[in-house]
Design an enzyme around this catalytic site. Structure first.
Site, PDB file in Angstrom:
ATOM      1  N   ARG A  64       0.912  -1.293  -0.050  1.00 49.36           N
ATOM      2  CA  ARG A  64       0.056   0.024  -0.091  1.00 49.36           C
ATOM      3  C   ARG A  64       0.723   1.122   0.072  1.00 49.36           C
ATOM      4  O   ARG A  64       0.922   2.114   1.010  1.00 49.36           O
ATOM      5  CB  ARG A  64      -0.832   0.106   1.188  1.00 49.36           C
ATOM      6  CG  ARG A  64      -1.998  -1.214   0.803  1.00 49.36           C
ATOM      7  CD  ARG A  64      -2.969  -1.221   1.576  1.00 49.36           C
ATOM      8  NE  ARG A  64      -4.412  -1.582   0.981  1.00 49.36           N
ATOM      9  CZ  ARG A  64      -5.429  -1.801   1.464  1.00 49.36           C
ATOM     10  NH1 ARG A  64      -5.630  -1.664   2.760  1.00 49.36           N
ATOM     11  NH2 ARG A  64      -6.286  -2.157   0.509  1.00 49.36           N
TER      12      ARG A  64
ATOM     13  N   GLN B 228      -0.811   2.488  -6.006  1.00 50.27           N
ATOM     14  CA  GLN B 228      -2.407   2.528  -5.762  1.00 50.27           C
ATOM     15  C   GLN B 228      -3.241   2.199  -6.960  1.00 50.27           C
ATOM     16  O   GLN B 228      -4.163   1.372  -6.799  1.00 50.27           O
ATOM     17  CB  GLN B 228      -2.672   3.944  -5.508  1.00 50.27           C
ATOM     18  CG  GLN B 228      -2.980   4.264  -4.328  1.00 50.27           C
ATOM     19  CD  GLN B 228      -2.977   5.786  -3.563  1.00 50.27           C
ATOM     20  OE1 GLN B 228      -2.518   6.607  -4.603  1.00 50.27           O
ATOM     21  NE2 GLN B 228      -3.779   6.118  -2.560  1.00 50.27           N
TER      22      GLN B 228
ATOM     23  N   ASP C 211      -3.962  -1.559  -6.721  1.00 46.22           N
ATOM     24  CA  ASP C 211      -4.505  -2.102  -5.647  1.00 46.22           C
ATOM     25  C   ASP C 211      -5.905  -2.583  -5.625  1.00 46.22           C
ATOM     26  O   ASP C 211      -6.947  -1.883  -5.605  1.00 46.22           O
ATOM     27  CB  ASP C 211      -4.408  -0.995  -4.433  1.00 46.22           C
ATOM     28  CG  ASP C 211      -4.983  -1.197  -2.979  1.00 46.22           C
ATOM     29  OD1 ASP C 211      -5.250  -2.534  -2.963  1.00 46.22           O
ATOM     30  OD2 ASP C 211      -5.129  -0.601  -2.372  1.00 46.22           O
TER      31      ASP C 211
ATOM     32  N   SER D 276      -8.601  -2.601  -2.623  1.00 45.80           N
ATOM     33  CA  SER D 276      -9.259  -1.525  -2.314  1.00 45.80           C
ATOM     34  C   SER D 276     -10.427  -1.459  -3.400  1.00 45.80           C
ATOM     35  O   SER D 276     -11.494  -1.112  -2.874  1.00 45.80           O
ATOM     36  CB  SER D 276      -8.382  -0.150  -2.510  1.00 45.80           C
ATOM     37  OG  SER D 276      -7.384  -0.107  -1.420  1.00 45.80           O
TER      38      SER D 276
ATOM     39  N   TYR E 252      -2.632  -1.032   8.006  1.00 49.76           N
ATOM     40  CA  TYR E 252      -3.621  -2.073   8.090  1.00 49.76           C
ATOM     41  C   TYR E 252      -3.882  -2.158   9.687  1.00 49.76           C
ATOM     42  O   TYR E 252      -2.733  -1.827  10.286  1.00 49.76           O
ATOM     43  CB  TYR E 252      -3.127  -3.370   7.694  1.00 49.76           C
ATOM     44  CG  TYR E 252      -3.527  -3.566   6.388  1.00 49.76           C
ATOM     45  CD1 TYR E 252      -4.900  -3.648   5.812  1.00 49.76           C
ATOM     46  CD2 TYR E 252      -2.423  -3.726   5.319  1.00 49.76           C
ATOM     47  CE1 TYR E 252      -4.985  -4.094   4.482  1.00 49.76           C
ATOM     48  CE2 TYR E 252      -2.512  -4.011   4.018  1.00 49.76           C
ATOM     49  CZ  TYR E 252      -3.759  -4.150   3.534  1.00 49.76           C
ATOM     50  OH  TYR E 252      -4.249  -4.603   2.229  1.00 49.76           O
TER      51      TYR E 252
HETATM   52  P1  NAD Z   1      -9.035  -4.130   6.264  1.00 50.15           P
HETATM   53  O1  NAD Z   1     -10.217  -4.696   5.003  1.00 50.15           O
HETATM   54  O2  NAD Z   1      -8.049  -4.976   6.533  1.00 50.15           O
HETATM   55  O3  NAD Z   1      -9.884  -3.775   7.456  1.00 50.15           O
HETATM   56  C1  NAD Z   1     -11.211  -3.050   7.421  1.00 50.15           C
HETATM   57  C2  NAD Z   1     -11.091  -1.867   8.580  1.00 50.15           C
HETATM   58  O4  NAD Z   1     -11.333  -2.596   9.821  1.00 50.15           O
HETATM   59  C3  NAD Z   1      -9.536  -1.243   8.709  1.00 50.15           C
HETATM   60  O5  NAD Z   1      -9.974   0.182   8.852  1.00 50.15           O
HETATM   61  C4  NAD Z   1      -9.546  -1.732  10.220  1.00 50.15           C
HETATM   62  O6  NAD Z   1      -8.658  -0.702  10.896  1.00 50.15           O
HETATM   63  C5  NAD Z   1     -10.424  -2.027  10.850  1.00 50.15           C
HETATM   64  N1  NAD Z   1     -10.574  -2.916  12.237  1.00 50.15           N
HETATM   65  C6  NAD Z   1      -9.693  -4.038  12.269  1.00 50.15           C
HETATM   66  N2  NAD Z   1      -9.822  -4.347  13.567  1.00 50.15           N
HETATM   67  C7  NAD Z   1     -10.663  -3.640  14.139  1.00 50.15           C
HETATM   68  C8  NAD Z   1     -11.432  -3.689  15.381  1.00 50.15           C
HETATM   69  N3  NAD Z   1     -11.132  -4.456  16.374  1.00 50.15           N
HETATM   70  N4  NAD Z   1     -12.483  -2.864  15.694  1.00 50.15           N
HETATM   71  C9  NAD Z   1     -12.646  -1.862  14.648  1.00 50.15           C
HETATM   72  N5  NAD Z   1     -12.209  -1.851  13.493  1.00 50.15           N
HETATM   73  C10 NAD Z   1     -11.029  -2.227  13.259  1.00 50.15           C
HETATM   74  O7  NAD Z   1      -8.698  -2.745   5.798  1.00 50.15           O
HETATM   75  P2  NAD Z   1      -8.441  -1.846   4.416  1.00 50.15           P
HETATM   76  O8  NAD Z   1      -9.944  -1.177   4.166  1.00 50.15           O
HETATM   77  O9  NAD Z   1      -8.453  -2.777   3.262  1.00 50.15           O
HETATM   78  O10 NAD Z   1      -7.648  -0.788   4.410  1.00 50.15           O
HETATM   79  C11 NAD Z   1      -7.175  -0.020   5.747  1.00 50.15           C
HETATM   80  C12 NAD Z   1      -6.308   1.245   5.348  1.00 50.15           C
HETATM   81  O11 NAD Z   1      -5.290   0.860   4.562  1.00 50.15           O
HETATM   82  C13 NAD Z   1      -7.515   1.979   4.697  1.00 50.15           C
HETATM   83  O12 NAD Z   1      -8.115   2.660   5.436  1.00 50.15           O
HETATM   84  C14 NAD Z   1      -6.307   3.034   4.337  1.00 50.15           C
HETATM   85  O13 NAD Z   1      -5.855   4.051   5.330  1.00 50.15           O
HETATM   86  C15 NAD Z   1      -5.032   2.059   4.011  1.00 50.15           C
HETATM   87  N6  NAD Z   1      -4.997   2.105   2.626  1.00 50.15           N
HETATM   88  C16 NAD Z   1      -3.517   2.577   2.033  1.00 50.15           C
HETATM   89  C17 NAD Z   1      -3.599   2.613   0.655  1.00 50.15           C
HETATM   90  C18 NAD Z   1      -2.312   2.928   0.029  1.00 50.15           C
HETATM   91  O14 NAD Z   1      -1.755   3.861   0.536  1.00 50.15           O
HETATM   92  N7  NAD Z   1      -2.184   3.007  -1.221  1.00 50.15           N
HETATM   93  C19 NAD Z   1      -4.723   1.889  -0.145  1.00 50.15           C
HETATM   94  C20 NAD Z   1      -5.400   1.321   0.367  1.00 50.15           C
HETATM   95  C21 NAD Z   1      -5.889   1.221   2.017  1.00 50.15           C
END
Ligand code: NAD
Length: 395
Positions: A129, A134, A137, A140, A240
Site C-alpha cells: 500500500r 495505488q 490495488d 481497495s 492496516y
Molecule cells: P481491512 O479490510 O483489513 O480492515 C477494514 C477496517 O477494519 C480497517 O480500517 C481496520 O482498521 C478495521 N478494524 C480492524 N480491527 C478492528 C477492530 N477490532 N475494531 C474496529 N475496527 C477494526 O483494511 P482496508 O480497508 O483494506 O485498509 C485499511 C487502511 O489501509 C485504509 O483505510 C487506508 O488507510 C490504508 N490504505 C492505504 C492505501 C495506499 O496507501 N495505497 C490503499 C488502500 C488502503
C-alpha cells in the site's frame, strides 16, 4: 513481439467477474502484448467476445489459453478457488506467470502446489500500500464495491426506509446506521448510507480515520478502550489494523454494546489481514438490538465480526437479521471486473520491461511483496515465515 497474456473463464462456482475487460486493454497497448481469451470469459460480467475481438484479442479454448500464455491473468487463482483451483493448476506450466487473488497468507497448500508446478505466482492481495502501487490495488477496488453493496443489502432487508421523510401521512424517522471498521469498504458503506439519507456513525480501531469518517458526514464513535501505547499503535506500517489481544477485544465489545443497541443497521467490515476477523458483536449485543434490526457482516469471509454470523447465510435471532454475504464484488460483476482489470493491467504493464518481456526484479518492492512462488520455490517472506521456512535469500 511482446508477451502472450491469457484470460480464462473464472471456474470458481458463482464467480461472475473476469480479469480483463475490453476498455483496460489499452493499458497494455504499447507493451506489444498479445491477448488470448477463453471464449465467453467476459459474458457473465457483461462483456461479450465481440468487444474483445474488436480490440484485437484472440479467442481460444481454455486449455489452449493456458498452454499459450506467458502470463495468465485471473480473478481467483488456486488459493482463492478451493473448489476448482486444482483443475487450473493442472493446466499451468513451468515458467508460466500467473497473477490473481490467491489468499497466500492462509492458503499455504496452494502456494506449495504453485511452487511445485514451477509457476511464478503474483498475488494481488499482497500489493504493497504505497502511493506508486495505488492504481494496482485490487483489494481497495473490491472493498469499495463490497461496502457499497452491503448497504444496499441492508436497506433491502430493513423493514424501514433509510431517509427521513416528512409527508402528509406523518414523519418517517431516518434509519440509524453504524459502520464498524472504517477502511476502504467501511468508508464506502458510510458514503452510500449517507446518500440514502441515513444517520450514520462510524467506528474504527485506528483513530487516524476519524477525520475521514467525519468528512463523509458521519459521527465518529469513540469507545473508551483505545489501544495501549502511543497514538496510532493500532495501525501497522502498511496502514492496516494490527491484531490486538483478547483482553482488548473484550473491553471493546463491552463498550460497543450500548452503541449497538441504538442502531437499526450495523455494517461490520473489521478485518486484520491474514487472520480470522475479530468477533466484535456477541450474541448478547444482538439481543439488545431492537427486533427488525439488520446486521450485514461483510467480514463473513474471514469468519465474521458477529458471533452469530454464518458465512453465506442469513440468521434470524430474536427478530434481528444477521446477514453474512460472500463475494459481494461478484454481485456487481461489470464494475468489479472493470476496476480489477484496470488494476491487473497496470500491474502487468509495470512488470513488462523495455524488450516487451516479463521482468521479475525482486529488488523492486512491488515484485518482492507480491511474488509468492518462483523457480520451484515459495519466495515471499511472509508466506515463508508462515510455513516455518527460512527467510528468502534475495531480500
Ligand atoms: P481491512 O479490510 O483489513 O480492515 C477494514 C477496517 O477494519 C480497517 O480500517 C481496520 O482498521 C478495521 N478494524 C480492524 N480491527 C478492528 C477492530 N477490532 N475494531 C474496529 N475496527 C477494526 O483494511 P482496508 O480497508 O483494506 O485498509 C485499511 C487502511 O489501509 C485504509 O483505510 C487506508 O488507510 C490504508 N490504505 C492505504 C492505501 C495506499 O496507501 N495505497 C490503499 C488502500 C488502503
Amino acid at each position: 513481439m511482446g508477451i502472450k497474456a491469457g484470460i480464462v473463464l473464472e471456474a470458481s462456482p458463482g464467480e461472475r467477474r473476469v480479469a480483463m475487460v475490453p476498455s483496460a486493454l489499452s493499458v497494455l497497448n504499447k507493451t506489444g502484448a498479445e491477448v488470448w481469451l477463453e471464449a465467453g470469459a467476459g459474458a457473465r460480467a457483461g462483456f461479450p467476445d465481440s468487444e474483445y475481438t474488436a480490440k484485437g484479442v484472440r479467442l481460444a479454448g481454455r486449455e489452449e489459453v493456458f498452454a499459450a500464455a506467458d502470463v495468465v491473468l485471473q480473478v481467483r487463482s488456486p488459493g482463492a478457488n478451493p473448489e476448482t483451483g486444482a483443475g487450473d493448476l493442472a493446466l499451468m506450466r513451468r515458467g508460466q506467470a500467473v497473477i490473481g487473488f490467491g489468499e497466500p497468507l492462509t492458503a499455504l497448500d496452494a502456494a506449495r502446489s504453485l511452487a511445485e508446478r514451477g509457476v511464478s505466482f503474483l498475488s494481488m492481495e499482497l500489493m504493497p500500500r504505497i502511493t506508486r502501487a495505488q492504481s494496482m490495488d485490487a483489494l481497495s477496488s473490491m472493498a469499495t464495491i463490497a461496502g457499497y453493496k452491503a448497504v444496499l443489502i441492508a436497506a433491502d432487508s430493513l423493514p424501514r426506509m433509510f431517509p427521513m421523510l416528512m409527508t402528509a401521512a406523518g414523519t418517517v424517522a431516518p434509519a440509524r446506521v453504524l459502520v464498524i471498521g472504517a477502511g476502504v469498504a467501511g468508508l464506502q458503506a458510510i458514503a452510500t448510507a449517507r446518500r440514502l439519507g441515513a444517520v450514520v456513525s462510524g467506528y474504527d480501531i485506528r483513530a487516524a480515520v476519524k477525520e475521514q469518517v467525519e468528512s463523509l458526514g458521519a459521527r465518529f464513535v469513540v469507545l473508551d478502550v483505545e489501544a495501549p501505547g502511543a497514538a496510532g499503535s493500532a495501525e501497522d506500517k502498511g496502514g492496516y489494523a494490527k491484531a490486538m489481544g483478547e483482553d482488548f477485544y473484550r473491553r471493546q465489545r463491552e463498550a460497543m454494546g450500548g452503541v449497538l443497541a441504538e442502531q437499526n443497521v450495523v455494517i461490520a467490515t473489521a478485518a486484520v489481514p491474514g487472520r480470522k476477523a475479530p468477533v466484535l458483536i456477541t450474541r448478547e449485543m444482538v439481543e439488545r438490538m431492537a427486533p427488525g434490526s439488520v446486521v450485514v457482516d461483510i467480514a463473513a469471509e474471514r469468519g465474521g465480526n458477529c458471533a452469530l454470523t454464518r458465512p453465506g447465510e442469513t440468521v434470524e435471532h430474536q427478530g434481528v437479521s444477521i446477514l453474512g454475504p460472500l463475494n459481494l464484488p461478484s454481485t456487481v460483476p461489470y464494475h468489479a471486473s472493470q476496476m480489477y482489470a484496470k488494476n491487473i493491467a497496470t500491474f502487468l504493464k509495470y512488470l513488462i520491461g523495455k524488450e516487451g518481456l516479463l521482468v521479475l526484479d525482486r529488488e523492486d518492492e512491488i515484485v518482492r511483496e507480491t511474488l509468492v512462488t518462483h523457480a520451484g520455490e515459495v519466495v515471499q517472506a511472509k508466506v515463508r515465515e508462515l510455513m516455518g521456512l527460512a527467510a528468502p535469500q534475495t531480500t
